[in-house]
Enzyme design. Structure first.
Site, PDB file in Angstrom:
ATOM      1  N   ASP A  90      14.455  18.854 -39.205  1.00 16.53           N
ATOM      2  CA  ASP A  90      13.618  18.328 -38.135  1.00 16.53           C
ATOM      3  C   ASP A  90      12.356  17.648 -38.681  1.00 16.53           C
ATOM      4  O   ASP A  90      11.432  18.320 -39.127  1.00 16.53           O
ATOM      5  CB  ASP A  90      13.225  19.490 -37.212  1.00 16.53           C
ATOM      6  CG  ASP A  90      12.402  19.041 -36.024  1.00 16.53           C
ATOM      7  OD1 ASP A  90      12.409  17.835 -35.717  1.00 16.53           O
ATOM      8  OD2 ASP A  90      11.767  19.893 -35.390  1.00 16.53           O
ATOM      9  N   ASP A 283      11.769  11.140 -35.520  1.00 23.44           N
ATOM     10  CA  ASP A 283      12.056  12.561 -35.397  1.00 23.44           C
ATOM     11  C   ASP A 283      13.557  12.855 -35.402  1.00 23.44           C
ATOM     12  O   ASP A 283      14.246  12.624 -34.414  1.00 23.44           O
ATOM     13  CB  ASP A 283      11.412  13.068 -34.101  1.00 23.44           C
ATOM     14  CG  ASP A 283      11.677  14.539 -33.859  1.00 23.44           C
ATOM     15  OD1 ASP A 283      12.222  15.207 -34.760  1.00 23.44           O
ATOM     16  OD2 ASP A 283      11.345  15.024 -32.770  1.00 23.44           O
TER      17      ASP A 283
END
Ligand SMILES: *[C@@H]1O[C@H](CO)[C@@H](O)[C@H](O)[C@H]1NC(C)=O
Ligand SMILES: *[C@@H]1O[C@H](CO)[C@@H](O)[C@H](O)[C@H]1NC(C)=O
Ligand SMILES: *[C@@H]1O[C@H](CO)[C@@H](O)[C@H](O)[C@H]1NC(C)=O
Ligand SMILES: *[C@@H]1O[C@H](CO)[C@@H](O)[C@H](O)[C@H]1NC(C)=O
Ligand SMILES: *[C@@H]1O[C@H](CO)[C@@H](O)[C@H](O)[C@H]1NC(C)=O
Length: 515
Positions: A90, A283
């Site tokens: 992440d 992201d």
């Protein structure tokens, strides 16, 4: 005298050179669930994850008939003896955390009492994501990447003891590896994130890159490998052509600046600050391309105008992400959907345009019909719309990253995009493009600058209060000075007792009557 200084200089320059020349890279395979065949994941619902102030939002399971298996994960071995866990990669958060207690949505977790190298700090930490959150205990452990021999580092991590809507049933990962900057780490930025520790201990460049290949790369079925994470640099096998670098606007998330968004080459034509309201981040932990509400609405209107599916009107619930859209196998009308272009600031006077094809924003998922023998269409290709509105800024999620090889160059404070070499490209007809540099003046004016209302309001109040105080004190100061003068005069006179004239108000009166 100069020798030690020279030696020091040599040492520094040598180590700098070594860092850049001799530094190794470590390629780590990324895995992903095949969302077209995994039924368990359908239970979990629309989720986006990225650290944010919003906390988690409840989600609607109601009409959702299928669901992309979110996220790319790496396999890690933690503790002594090693316990294997998968962790979600992440770039939109900065905490490294693994499950350390049973949870109905996961099949395995890290048992701290079985590891001889576990050190707990007994400090608690809570991390909220856009959706989902967890509570855990901070500690230290030795961690290895199972796919790379001889790579073991000691790092801080959090052991998750309790969570809400964080783990996903059937998702196959039991932890999260936040690769963003310490600035957004919880509980605070003094926590050293995993990648910072890795760079320090493995002596690599502070660069990592990702090739995410999407569900379509899983055509072979046998392996769940669907990409690579390269720690320490770039791997030339993973991209072709040039890497286009854009500056990181602020080092917390990987924040970049969008200067334009267009649909089939037609600009959405809004004030470019709107595109970055209140930030634009890259992201990998978010699935969708998320756009600020106003921008999303405009882009959606344009996609609907450009989409010409006369025979099959697209249901409203598809655009909201609640329903799937299915076509008979291998009959997806790709050309009925427009391309979406995202233009990013490359410098103060240039931009680069990333073009996404419908293959990116129509995400393949499994459908209930696939196994339902009573339906007319036993085999279908089903998709979920992967654009969604956001109240916490734009997010270039996996939808965007899957189209490109993405380089997170922290050494030079920039993010790079290149055409990737995912194995499925020819098969799936994927043709994402990158063009640039294009000339555009004052690109950085597009960045959203947060009005510092809280601070500036407080500051104004403070100044006003100070002003009032000064105003009130003024007469007292005058009186004091007057009193001092009087005292001096009296002392010159040498007779009067100071104690007799201590009442300042009397002195003032005396003066006024004198006049
Ligand atoms: C997770 O999925 C499995 C099978 O798909 C099911 O048996 C189980 O009840 C689910 N667990 C939760 C917590 O939803
Ligand atoms: C960890 O393992 C030990 C020894 O096998 C066991 O007694 C304990 O219950 C486990 N802890 C958890 C949280 O499962
Ligand atoms: C890993 O370490 C072992 C023992 O220290 C060594 O024999 C081996 O060559 C190393 N492997 C790599 C790939 O460096
Ligand atoms: C499947 O894997 C084999 C061997 O790894 C490879 O040669 C082949 O091209 C792959 N097929 C697809 C469709 O990716
Ligand atoms: C863009 O800016 C750079 C320096 O910031 C300058 O060297 C270059 O000439 C500019 N390009 C144009 C087309 O104005």
């Amino acid at each position: 005298m100069a020798t030690p200084y020279l030696q020091l200089l040599l040492c520094i320059s040598a180590s700098v050179i070594c860092r850049y020349v001799g530094a190794a890279t470590y390629a780590v395979p990324l895995y992903k669930l095949d969302t077209r065949i995994n039924k368990a994941v359908q239970e979990a619902s629309l989720r986006t994850r990225s650290s944010s102030d919003e906390g988690w939002l409840p989600y609607n399971r109601g009409n959702l008939r299928g669901q992309p298996g979110e996220g790319y994960y790496v396999e890690m071995a933690i503790g002594t003896p090693q316990q294997k866990l998968n962790v979600l990669v992440d770039t939109g958060s900065s905490n490294f955390a693994v499950a350390a207690a049973p949870d109905p949505s996961i099949t395995t977790y890290f048992n701290r009492s079985l590891s001889s190298t576990y050190t707990g700090y007994w400090a608690e930490v809570n991390v909220p994501y856009t959706q989902g959150s967890w509570d855990g205990v901070l500690g230290k452990e030795v961690v290895s990447l199972t796919s790379v021999p001889n790579v073991t580092i000691k790092t801080s991590l959090a052991f998750i003891t309790q969570s809400e809507y964080f783990f996903m049933n059937g998702s196959e990962w039991q932890g999260i590896l936040g690769l963003a900057y310490a600035e957004i780490a919880r509980p605070d930025s003094s926590l050293t994130p995993f990648f910072d520790a890795f760079v320090d201990q493995m002596n690599i460049n502070s660069v990592f890159s990702m090739q995410l290949c999407g569900t379509m790369a899983l055509l072979n079925g046998s392996s769940r490998m669907s990409g690579s994470l390269v720690l320490g640099g770039v791997d030339e096998q993973l991209y072709e052509g040039d890497i286009y670098f854009v500056p990181i606007y602020k080092e917390w998330y990987y924040e970049v600046v969008t200067t334009d968004i267009s649909v089939n080459g037609r600009s959405v034509n809004m004030d470019c600050k709107e595109y970055n309201f209140d930030k634009t981040i890259v992201d990998s932990g978010t699935t969708n391309l998320r756009l600020p509400k106003k921008v999303f609405k405009q882009v959606l209107d344009m996609i609907r105008q450009d989409n010409n599916l006369e025979d099959q009107p697209v249901p409203e619930m598809f655009w909201t992400g609640d329903n799937l859209l299915c076509w008979p196998k291998d009959n997806t009308p790709w050309s009925s959907f427009p391309s979406i272009e995202i233009t990013l600031a490359m410098s103060s006077n240039s931009t680069v345009t990333l073009m996404l094809t419908p293959h990116q924003y129509l995400r393949p998922v499994s459908s209930e019909e696939e196994t339902d023998s009573s339906t007319m269409l036993p085999f279908q290709d089903c998709y979920k719309f992967a654009l969604s509105p956001s109240e916490s800024g734009a997010v270039l999620g996996a939808v965007v990253m899957e189209a490109f090889y993405v380089v997170f160059d922290r050494e030079q404070k920039r993010v790079g995009f290149a055409v990737n070499t995912c194995p499925n490209k020819a098969v799936a007809g994927l043709h994402p493009q990158i063009t640039g540099p294009h000339f555009r003046e004052n690109t950085m004016d597009c960045a959203y600058v947060k009005p510092e209302n809280h601070q500036s309001t407080l500051l104004t109040v403070a100044y006003v209060m100070a002003g009032i105080c000064a105003f009130c004190l003024f007469p007292i100061v005058i009186i004091f000075i007057y009193w001092q003068i009087k005292r001096c005069q009296n002392e010159e006179g040498g007779t009067e007792d100071i104690n007799n004239t201590t009442d300042v108000r009397e002195l003032l009166k005396d003066e006024s009557t004198d006049r």
